[in-house]
Design an enzyme around this catalytic site. Structure first.
Site, PDB file in Angstrom:
ATOM      1  N   LYS A  39       0.955  -1.068   0.061  1.00 54.85           N
ATOM      2  CA  LYS A  39       0.022  -0.077  -0.020  1.00 54.85           C
ATOM      3  C   LYS A  39       0.960   1.397   0.126  1.00 54.85           C
ATOM      4  O   LYS A  39       1.929   1.335   0.589  1.00 54.85           O
ATOM      5  CB  LYS A  39      -0.854  -0.055   1.519  1.00 54.85           C
ATOM      6  CG  LYS A  39      -1.723   1.162   1.575  1.00 54.85           C
ATOM      7  CD  LYS A  39      -2.882   0.980   2.375  1.00 54.85           C
ATOM      8  CE  LYS A  39      -2.465   0.958   3.756  1.00 54.85           C
ATOM      9  NZ  LYS A  39      -3.571   0.931   4.730  1.00 54.85           N
ATOM     10  N   CYS A  54      -0.289  14.417  -7.010  1.00 55.21           N
ATOM     11  CA  CYS A  54      -0.604  13.713  -8.082  1.00 55.21           C
ATOM     12  C   CYS A  54      -1.938  12.701  -7.769  1.00 55.21           C
ATOM     13  O   CYS A  54      -2.074  12.107  -6.681  1.00 55.21           O
ATOM     14  CB  CYS A  54       0.545  12.910  -8.674  1.00 55.21           C
ATOM     15  SG  CYS A  54       0.036  11.647 -10.020  1.00 55.21           S
ATOM     16  N   CYS A  92      -3.273  11.168 -10.720  1.00 53.16           N
ATOM     17  CA  CYS A  92      -3.444  10.169 -11.696  1.00 53.16           C
ATOM     18  C   CYS A  92      -2.374   8.803 -11.799  1.00 53.16           C
ATOM     19  O   CYS A  92      -2.453   7.950 -12.431  1.00 53.16           O
ATOM     20  CB  CYS A  92      -3.234  10.936 -13.027  1.00 53.16           C
ATOM     21  SG  CYS A  92      -1.231  11.352 -13.490  1.00 53.16           S
ATOM     22  N   CYS A  94       2.624  16.264  -8.358  1.00 50.58           N
ATOM     23  CA  CYS A  94       2.373  16.097  -9.864  1.00 50.58           C
ATOM     24  C   CYS A  94       3.652  17.018 -10.824  1.00 50.58           C
ATOM     25  O   CYS A  94       4.085  17.919 -10.267  1.00 50.58           O
ATOM     26  CB  CYS A  94       0.869  17.093  -9.954  1.00 50.58           C
ATOM     27  SG  CYS A  94       0.622  17.566 -11.741  1.00 50.58           S
ATOM     28  N   HIS A 104      -0.159  14.047 -15.966  1.00 55.74           N
ATOM     29  CA  HIS A 104      -1.520  13.548 -16.180  1.00 55.74           C
ATOM     30  C   HIS A 104      -2.173  14.178 -17.568  1.00 55.74           C
ATOM     31  O   HIS A 104      -3.139  13.563 -18.242  1.00 55.74           O
ATOM     32  CB  HIS A 104      -2.497  14.195 -14.787  1.00 55.74           C
ATOM     33  CG  HIS A 104      -2.223  15.893 -14.994  1.00 55.74           C
ATOM     34  ND1 HIS A 104      -1.316  16.480 -14.362  1.00 55.74           N
ATOM     35  CD2 HIS A 104      -2.786  16.806 -15.747  1.00 55.74           C
ATOM     36  CE1 HIS A 104      -1.128  17.608 -14.434  1.00 55.74           C
ATOM     37  NE2 HIS A 104      -2.015  18.016 -15.149  1.00 55.74           N
TER      38      HIS A 104
HETATM   39  S1  FES Z   1      -1.918  14.627 -11.581  1.00 61.88           S
HETATM   40 FE1  FES Z   1      -0.660  13.119 -11.906  1.00 61.88          FE
HETATM   41  S2  FES Z   1       1.118  13.985 -12.532  1.00 61.88           S
HETATM   42 FE2  FES Z   1      -0.354  15.467 -12.415  1.00 61.88          FE
END
Ligand code: FES
Length: 130
Positions: A76, A93, A95, A104, A108
């Site tokens: 996890k 982030c 994504c 980030c 994304h």
């Molecule tokens: S939300 Fe994952 S790199 Fe931007």
């Protein structure tokens, strides 16, 4: 069934045996234009099958998971960031494609372009420093 048998046992082997594949590395440099043209179709087929297989395996590995690559060796992924360490704002982030996890890095954008998704970061900021 006879057609498949013929194809696998005779037609394809005969075709492959007839390809101008040299026995040595130097032989590649002695191939003529017609030889190279004869190699284009099987190369395209092998390349296409390889690429399709790669995409299928990649998709299967990601199927059902959100996280394709971050710390896959642990059960996890949990990160702690002290709010006091955030000077003005920080983008985290969501994504799971960032190379600068948990922050980030803009990955994304490519993910959204490739998949039609619409994910983006969560931005944490101090209220008084908008
Ligand atoms: S939300 Fe994952 S790199 Fe931007």
């Amino acid at each position: 069934m006879y057609v498949v048998s013929q194809l696998v046992k005779e037609t394809i082997p005969n075709y492959l045996a007839g390809l101008p594949i040299p026995d040595s590395i130097g032989g590649w440099f002695r191939l003529g234009v017609r030889d190279w043209l004869a190699l284009i179709p099987p190369t395209a087929v092998i390349g296409g099958v390889s690429y399709y297989s790669y995409l299928t395996i990649k998709k299967a590995r990601e199927n059902g998971t959100v996280n394709p690559s971050i710390r896959k060796d642990i059960p996890k992924v949990v990160d702690f960031v002290d709010i006091e360490d955030i000077t003005e704002k920080a983008s985290f982030c969501r994504c799971w494609r960032s190379k600068n996890w948990p922050y980030c890095d803009g990955a994304h954008g490519q993910h959204n372009k490739d998949t039609g998704d619409n994910v983006g970061p969560i931005v944490v900021r101090h209220k008084e420093k908008k």
